[in-house]
Design a protein around this motif. Structure first.
Motif, mmCIF file in Angstrom:
data_model
loop_
_atom_site.group_PDB
_atom_site.id
_atom_site.type_symbol
_atom_site.label_atom_id
_atom_site.label_comp_id
_atom_site.label_asym_id
_atom_site.label_seq_id
_atom_site.Cartn_x
_atom_site.Cartn_y
_atom_site.Cartn_z
ATOM 1 N N ASP A 194 0.826 -1.217 0.000
ATOM 2 C CA ASP A 194 0.000 0.000 0.000
ATOM 3 C C ASP A 194 0.857 1.262 0.000
ATOM 4 O O ASP A 194 0.520 2.267 -0.621
ATOM 5 N N VAL A 195 1.953 1.195 0.753
ATOM 6 C CA VAL A 195 2.860 2.333 0.900
ATOM 7 C C VAL A 195 4.281 1.833 0.651
ATOM 8 O O VAL A 195 4.668 0.782 1.177
ATOM 9 N N LEU A 196 5.047 2.572 -0.139
ATOM 10 C CA LEU A 196 6.429 2.184 -0.419
ATOM 11 C C LEU A 196 7.360 3.268 0.116
ATOM 12 O O LEU A 196 7.336 4.419 -0.340
ATOM 13 N N ILE A 197 8.179 2.901 1.120
ATOM 14 C CA ILE A 197 9.124 3.831 1.737
ATOM 15 C C ILE A 197 10.510 3.565 1.161
ATOM 16 O O ILE A 197 11.016 2.442 1.235
ATOM 17 N N CYS A 198 11.123 4.590 0.619
ATOM 18 C CA CYS A 198 12.486 4.485 0.092
ATOM 19 C C CYS A 198 13.456 5.076 1.118
ATOM 20 O O CYS A 198 13.528 6.294 1.282
ATOM 21 N N ALA A 199 14.163 4.196 1.810
ATOM 22 C CA ALA A 199 15.209 4.634 2.741
ATOM 23 C C ALA A 199 16.536 4.478 2.019
ATOM 24 O O ALA A 199 17.406 3.698 2.410
ATOM 25 N N THR A 200 16.685 5.236 0.940
ATOM 26 C CA THR A 200 17.761 4.997 -0.022
ATOM 27 C C THR A 200 18.795 6.109 -0.061
ATOM 28 O O THR A 200 19.611 6.152 -0.980
ATOM 29 N N GLY A 201 18.749 6.998 0.898
ATOM 30 C CA GLY A 201 19.867 7.898 1.089
ATOM 31 C C GLY A 201 19.935 9.097 0.172
ATOM 32 O O GLY A 201 18.935 9.578 -0.352
ATOM 33 N N PHE A 202 21.173 9.535 -0.044
ATOM 34 C CA PHE A 202 21.434 10.839 -0.631
ATOM 35 C C PHE A 202 22.449 10.730 -1.770
ATOM 36 O O PHE A 202 23.164 9.743 -1.889
ATOM 37 N N ASN A 203 22.515 11.781 -2.560
ATOM 38 C CA ASN A 203 23.583 11.915 -3.537
ATOM 39 C C ASN A 203 24.827 12.380 -2.790
ATOM 40 O O ASN A 203 24.875 13.497 -2.284
ATOM 41 N N THR A 204 25.832 11.526 -2.727
ATOM 42 C CA THR A 204 27.020 11.832 -1.929
ATOM 43 C C THR A 204 28.271 11.946 -2.799
ATOM 44 O O THR A 204 29.356 11.552 -2.396
ATOM 45 N N SER A 205 28.105 12.508 -3.977
ATOM 46 C CA SER A 205 29.233 12.600 -4.907
ATOM 47 C C SER A 205 30.191 13.742 -4.564
ATOM 48 O O SER A 205 31.269 13.819 -5.130
ATOM 49 N N PHE A 206 29.811 14.642 -3.687
ATOM 50 C CA PHE A 206 30.578 15.824 -3.288
ATOM 51 C C PHE A 206 30.597 16.918 -4.362
ATOM 52 O O PHE A 206 31.100 18.006 -4.111
ATOM 53 N N LYS A 207 30.096 16.622 -5.553
ATOM 54 C CA LYS A 207 30.006 17.682 -6.550
ATOM 55 C C LYS A 207 29.084 18.785 -6.035
ATOM 56 O O LYS A 207 28.018 18.488 -5.495
ATOM 57 N N PRO A 208 29.444 20.055 -6.205
ATOM 58 C CA PRO A 208 28.508 21.121 -5.825
ATOM 59 C C PRO A 208 27.194 20.964 -6.593
ATOM 60 O O PRO A 208 27.186 20.485 -7.730
ATOM 61 N N ARG A 209 26.112 21.381 -5.970
ATOM 62 C CA ARG A 209 24.803 21.243 -6.612
ATOM 63 C C ARG A 209 24.450 22.453 -7.470
ATOM 64 O O ARG A 209 23.316 22.617 -7.887
ATOM 65 N N PHE A 210 25.446 23.274 -7.724
ATOM 66 C CA PHE A 210 25.291 24.446 -8.591
ATOM 67 C C PHE A 210 26.675 24.730 -9.181
ATOM 68 O O PHE A 210 27.697 24.300 -8.634
ATOM 69 N N PRO A 211 26.747 25.444 -10.299
ATOM 70 C CA PRO A 211 28.060 25.755 -10.873
ATOM 71 C C PRO A 211 28.915 26.596 -9.934
ATOM 72 O O PRO A 211 28.440 27.585 -9.372
ATOM 73 N N VAL A 212 30.162 26.195 -9.764
ATOM 74 C CA VAL A 212 31.173 27.000 -9.079
ATOM 75 C C VAL A 212 32.292 27.196 -10.095
ATOM 76 O O VAL A 212 33.053 26.268 -10.381
ATOM 77 N N VAL A 213 32.365 28.369 -10.676
ATOM 78 C CA VAL A 213 33.288 28.638 -11.781
ATOM 79 C C VAL A 213 34.405 29.553 -11.286
ATOM 80 O O VAL A 213 34.143 30.659 -10.792
ATOM 81 N N GLY A 214 35.648 29.075 -11.390
ATOM 82 C CA GLY A 214 36.795 29.818 -10.913
ATOM 83 C C GLY A 214 37.395 30.723 -11.963
ATOM 84 O O GLY A 214 36.880 30.848 -13.083
ATOM 85 N N PRO A 215 38.540 31.362 -11.653
ATOM 86 C CA PRO A 215 39.176 32.309 -12.578
ATOM 87 C C PRO A 215 39.572 31.687 -13.913
ATOM 88 O O PRO A 215 39.606 32.379 -14.933
ATOM 89 N N SER A 216 39.877 30.394 -13.915
ATOM 90 C CA SER A 216 40.294 29.730 -15.152
ATOM 91 C C SER A 216 39.121 29.397 -16.069
ATOM 92 O O SER A 216 39.327 28.962 -17.200
ATOM 93 N N GLY A 217 37.902 29.574 -15.559
ATOM 94 C CA GLY A 217 36.719 29.196 -16.319
ATOM 95 C C GLY A 217 36.255 27.779 -16.058
ATOM 96 O O GLY A 217 35.218 27.350 -16.559
ATOM 97 N N LYS A 218 37.017 27.029 -15.253
ATOM 98 C CA LYS A 218 36.633 25.660 -14.926
ATOM 99 C C LYS A 218 35.462 25.657 -13.939
ATOM 100 O O LYS A 218 35.404 26.511 -13.043
ATOM 101 N N ASN A 219 34.587 24.675 -14.104
ATOM 102 C CA ASN A 219 33.458 24.470 -13.200
ATOM 103 C C ASN A 219 33.812 23.314 -12.271
ATOM 104 O O ASN A 219 34.160 22.214 -12.741
ATOM 105 N N LEU A 220 33.730 23.531 -10.960
ATOM 106 C CA LEU A 220 34.093 22.484 -10.002
ATOM 107 C C LEU A 220 33.211 21.245 -10.170
ATOM 108 O O LEU A 220 33.634 20.135 -9.855
ATOM 109 N N GLN A 221 32.003 21.414 -10.671
ATOM 110 C CA GLN A 221 31.153 20.263 -10.942
ATOM 111 C C GLN A 221 31.810 19.323 -11.939
ATOM 112 O O GLN A 221 31.699 18.099 -11.814
#
Length: 594
Positions: A364-391
């Motif tokens: 009747d009910v399905l519970i997902c105890a399946t955790g989180f995205n733990t890749s450490f990649k930022p969840r938004f663009p972080v763009v440095g002076p070189s133009g590289k994106n930390l993602q």
């Protein structure tokens, strides 16, 4: 200390000129943006407020309230797996915890009360989500793009220093199982719980036997008609870490509140015990062997089921995955209204789960105890002076400096980044020393004419090589599936190569030789007009260095540490297995005291 105000829009030349006109170490205005008002973000706000002036701070928080993961997680049984009195800031005890392992609502209240007590809300903008940050080459610092979630508008901001305190365990995700969008029952995720859903008398499916699943099952089992729990792999389910679950009596709470030293003694005793368990994570130590034997016996006694024991007891070392105190979990697996389905879920259907044994299990009910995205990649663009994106840089493997910064991304600091103690010790202690380290960098940025600071790539390369070598002798290196690494045979990206006490010592001093530092103009412009800060303070003693005896603080690192850690005040510490047995795993002594 004298200040001078240079707005964030000022040019580097303006900054340098102001410094030449002021005294040595004049404090320029520093603009800080912090992402996230969970535990780390609140601590950053508190420490900036306590130790600094001539700064401005905005903390952007995507949720309607502060406290981060402890506001978000409301699922049945949600609790911390560290004794509550030690899941506090070292300087801010809570007197009235209800039990040793307190629930998430109490923990939320602790951090929310902390924010209110110190008026940290003045810095926080809730329902504001950072969606991008881009280095501004003309004036330095980051242009930060923010979405106002309340009205959907875009907000632009700028900072000299950007601090990412968004955390690692709050970006929840559905399991990658085909057909999850086809399910027609009630679908829940533990990290996005709906309190309005009543589970009483219903047939509930539970996916996952990690920390959340272990907490959910014994909580819901007495109230539902049936639980079908889907488990795809074994895991060590630990007894509580030397401290059984215990509800504090009114008398105990009264003594903690009124008897001088009582609570401090209790907290220090628990912390010593937690710090004495590092040997558990090292292969072939007495502590690890003793603990594994104890775990194996405990799981056998509580399961009382050969089929489950054969499938749930791992063949990899204790501690390879995060240890979670399994209060009532193993016993729940044997209840009449609990069915254990071991194996993979091939698909989710309209009715429930289709498993690799060919059977479909309607729920009747399905519970997902399946955790989180733990890749450490930022969840938004972080763009440095070189133009590289930390993602993109961290797409395959996240490599940081001591868990707080990345090469080529100046003035960008991270709480609980890759390879810091987030799974092998008291995490709040690690957060505190990270905050202190960041503040030392910010202080130097504010009082010197620094424009950019970031860790050198060669320093990170050497750190990762040292970390990978160390990990080979730990249980985390075993081929288990764990959020500590992105794949079972991959490098350990989440944990520090040492104990929490080891991390605290490593972070006590800023190793500027590991950092790339750039200046606004002449690097010695901070020396200013020749006057000291002391001479500008008419209330200071202009002969403070003339004394009757040598009362200086220790200069050498070793002597400083002995003063800090109160060396000589205890009879001696021992390692502790989970059984509570003291086990000697003496670290090798490479220095002798003369």
């Amino acid at each position: 200390m004298a200040d001078f105000l240079v707005p964030s829009t000022a040019s580097p030349e303006t900054d340098a000129q102001h410094r030449l006109n002021g005294p040595i170490h004049a404090k320029r205005h520093v603009r800080v943006i912090c992402i996230g008002a969970g535990a780390s973000g609140l601590l950053m706000a508190y420490k900036l407020q306590r130790h600094f002036d001539n700064f401005s701070l905005t903390v952007y928080e995507k949720n309607p309230e502060v406290s981060g993961t402890w506001w978000e997680n409301k699922y049945p049984g949600c609790a911390c797996d560290v004794p509550a009195h030690n899941y506090t800031w070292s300087f801010e005890p809570k007197l009235d915890w209800s039990a040793v392992y307190a629930g998430s609502r109490e923990i939320y209240k602790y951090f929310n009360d902390f924010a209110k007590k110190y008026n940290l809300g003045r810095y926080v903008k809730t329902q504001h989500q950072v969606v991008g940050s881009y280095w501004n080459k003309e004036k330095g610092g980051y242009d930060v793009q923010v979405k106002d979630l309340e009205n959907g508008t875009a907000v632009s901001d700028h900072c000299d220093i950007l601090v990412n305190a968004s955390g690692i365990l709050n970006n929840w995700q559905w399991p990658a199982i085909p057909g999850i969008d086809k399910y027609k029952g009630t679908l829940l995720h533990t990290a996005n719980w709906d309190d309005k859903i009543d589970l009483s008398g219903r047939h509930v499916g539970l996916i996952g036997n990690g920390s959340s699943g272990i907490q959910v099952l014994p909580t819901i089992q007495p109230h539902v008609q049936k639980v079908t729990t889907f488990i795809r792999e074994p895991t060590w389910v630990s007894p509580v870490q030397g401290l059984e679950q215990h509800v504090f009596s009114d008398q105990e709470r009264l003594e903690f509140a009124t008897k001088p030293g009582k609570l401090l003694e209790y907290r220090q005793g628990v912390e010593r015990g937690l710090n004495g368990q590092f040997g558990i994570f090292l292969k072939n130590t007495n502590t690890n062997n003793e603990t594994e034997t104890y775990f194996r016996q405990q799981m056998h006694d509580k399961l009382q089921n050969d089929y489950l024991e054969e499938r749930l007891v791992p063949n990899w070392h204790v501690g390879c995955r995060r240890l979670t105190p399994g209060v009532g979990y193993l016993e729940s697996l044997g209840k009449e209204n609990v069915e254990v389905v071991y194996g993979e879920i091939n698909a989710i259907t309209e009715k429930g789960c289709l498993c690799d044994n060919g059977n479909e299990y309607p729920v009747d009910v399905l519970i997902c105890a399946t955790g989180f995205n733990t890749s450490f990649k930022p969840r938004f663009p972080v763009v440095g002076p070189s133009g590289k994106n930390l993602q993109d840089v961290w797409k395959e493997e996240a490599q940081s400096y001591f868990g707080i910064a990345a090469a080529e991304f100046p003035n960008y600091l991270i709480f609980l980044g890759p390879n810091c103690p987030i799974g092998n010790g008291p995490v709040l202690s690690a957060i505190e020393c990270q905050a202190d380290y960041m503040l030392k960098l910010i202080d130097r940025f504010q009082t010197h004419n620094i424009s950019q600071f970031s860790p050198k790539q060669e320093a990170i390369t050497d750190f990762i090589a040292h970390k990978d070598h160390f990990m080979q002798k730990t249980v985390w290196h075993d081929p288990c599936r764990s959020w500590y690494k992105q794949r079972p045979d991959g490098p350990v990206t989440a944990l520090w190569p040492g104990s929490t006490l080891h991390y605290i010592e490593a972070m006590m001093e800023v190793r500027l030789d590991d950092w790339e530092v750039k200046y606004n103009g002449n690097r010695f412009a901070w020396m200013g007009n020749g006057y000291s800060q002391t001479e500008l303070d008419p209330t200071a003693d202009w002969a403070f260095y003339i004394r009757e005896n040598d009362d200086d603080e220790p200069i050498s690192r070793g002597r400083k540490l002995q003063l800090i850690n109160k060396s000589g005040t205890l009879q001696g510490n021992l390692g502790v297995s989970f059984s509570g047995k003291q086990v000697t795993d003496a670290p090798p002594a490479v220095e002798s005291k003369l």
